[in-house]
Design a protein around this motif. Sequence first.
Motif, PDB file in Angstrom:
ATOM      1  N   ASN A 169      66.592 131.205 -66.122  1.00  0.00           N
ATOM      2  CA  ASN A 169      65.762 132.265 -65.796  1.00  0.00           C
ATOM      3  C   ASN A 169      66.661 133.017 -64.584  1.00  0.00           C
ATOM      4  O   ASN A 169      67.465 132.738 -63.896  1.00  0.00           O
ATOM      5  CB  ASN A 169      64.536 131.938 -64.870  1.00  0.00           C
ATOM      6  N   CYS A 170      66.579 134.473 -64.944  1.00  0.00           N
ATOM      7  CA  CYS A 170      67.287 135.380 -64.299  1.00  0.00           C
ATOM      8  C   CYS A 170      66.803 135.358 -62.913  1.00  0.00           C
ATOM      9  O   CYS A 170      65.618 135.227 -62.522  1.00  0.00           O
ATOM     10  CB  CYS A 170      66.966 136.856 -64.591  1.00  0.00           C
ATOM     11  N   CYS A 171      67.686 135.574 -61.664  1.00  0.00           N
ATOM     12  CA  CYS A 171      67.202 135.542 -60.433  1.00  0.00           C
ATOM     13  C   CYS A 171      66.522 137.112 -60.072  1.00  0.00           C
ATOM     14  O   CYS A 171      65.954 137.255 -58.854  1.00  0.00           O
ATOM     15  CB  CYS A 171      68.545 135.524 -59.411  1.00  0.00           C
ATOM     16  N   GLY A 172      66.610 138.175 -60.903  1.00  0.00           N
ATOM     17  CA  GLY A 172      65.929 139.429 -60.670  1.00  0.00           C
ATOM     18  C   GLY A 172      66.963 140.416 -60.062  1.00  0.00           C
ATOM     19  O   GLY A 172      66.511 141.414 -59.874  1.00  0.00           O
ATOM     20  N   PHE A 173      68.243 140.278 -60.163  1.00  0.00           N
ATOM     21  CA  PHE A 173      69.110 141.398 -59.330  1.00  0.00           C
ATOM     22  C   PHE A 173      69.545 142.160 -60.678  1.00  0.00           C
ATOM     23  O   PHE A 173      68.930 143.483 -60.513  1.00  0.00           O
ATOM     24  CB  PHE A 173      70.450 140.370 -59.019  1.00  0.00           C
ATOM     25  N   GLY A 174      70.199 141.790 -61.688  1.00  0.00           N
ATOM     26  CA  GLY A 174      70.640 142.608 -62.584  1.00  0.00           C
ATOM     27  C   GLY A 174      71.116 143.914 -62.214  1.00  0.00           C
ATOM     28  O   GLY A 174      70.877 145.062 -63.103  1.00  0.00           O
ATOM     29  N   GLY A 175      71.917 143.895 -61.118  1.00  0.00           N
ATOM     30  CA  GLY A 175      72.416 145.411 -61.075  1.00  0.00           C
ATOM     31  C   GLY A 175      71.340 146.550 -60.521  1.00  0.00           C
ATOM     32  O   GLY A 175      70.528 146.234 -59.692  1.00  0.00           O
ATOM     33  N   THR A 176      71.456 147.499 -61.425  1.00  0.00           N
ATOM     34  CA  THR A 176      70.383 148.587 -60.938  1.00  0.00           C
ATOM     35  C   THR A 176      68.834 148.354 -61.156  1.00  0.00           C
ATOM     36  O   THR A 176      68.096 148.930 -60.863  1.00  0.00           O
ATOM     37  CB  THR A 176      70.792 149.812 -61.854  1.00  0.00           C
ATOM     38  N   PHE A 177      68.709 147.107 -61.842  1.00  0.00           N
ATOM     39  CA  PHE A 177      67.205 146.690 -62.184  1.00  0.00           C
ATOM     40  C   PHE A 177      66.503 146.329 -61.128  1.00  0.00           C
ATOM     41  O   PHE A 177      65.531 146.597 -60.963  1.00  0.00           O
ATOM     42  CB  PHE A 177      67.405 145.396 -63.231  1.00  0.00           C
TER      43      PHE A 177
END
Length: 247
Positions: A169-177
């Motif tokens: 699962n993604c940590c939620g950062f995603g750069g501009t996300f």
Amino acid sequence: MKVSLFSTCLVDMFYPNVGKATVELLERFGCEVDFPEGQVCCGQPAFNSGYTEDAKKAMKNMIKAFEHAEYVVTPSGSCAYMFKEYPHVFEDEPEWKEKAVQLKEKTYELTQFLVHVLKIEDAGAYLEGTATYHTSCHMTRLLGAKSEPITLLSNVEGLQYVELPHKENCCGFGGTFSVKMGDISGQMVDEKVGCIVSTNADYLVGSDMACLMNIGGRLDRQGKKVKVMHIAEVLNQVPKTKRNEGR
């Protein structure tokens, strides 16, 4: 073996100890490391936001900065993958595409370089405690570096590795996300923190400082006593008497 360090923006500006650990680690295994001062951002933030033409300016600068390099090594799977994308970006510019391909072929994320080029699976590191590992999205899903960090961590003396639940699962950062979708990003990192805490690990280890910055900030705000470390810092935890071995 000559290696040029691609430090990345976050490491260069906010986490210099990660860059230092990367250099010391490579030098310990016989590499001659240089730091091209012309390097700037790889262009990923602009590219991911759809500003391809603006990103190309930064990309061309990076191609020039590392044109001399025998190997390019970076402590970031995300930024390493951006270099791999350059040939596609310059598909319609033959001169730059050729140079982009050359850069792509000699660029490695740190753990990939250690395992596949230097043939090292045991870095001779020592760190006492329990660690879990965050598998960042770009590094695992796009760059394909999955087993290398775990292999290296598993051979750190004194360190017990515990797999992170829902590690994919993604940590939620995603750069501009994380900026554009702040509420969703916050829920994602809360879920990630919950998984980390459930392991009872002393250390959270990762290979991308963007993810570690995001998760570490949430851990800190929640008062969780988990130390966040880049894998270069972990692998560089060796007795001083061993630091000059291999030079």
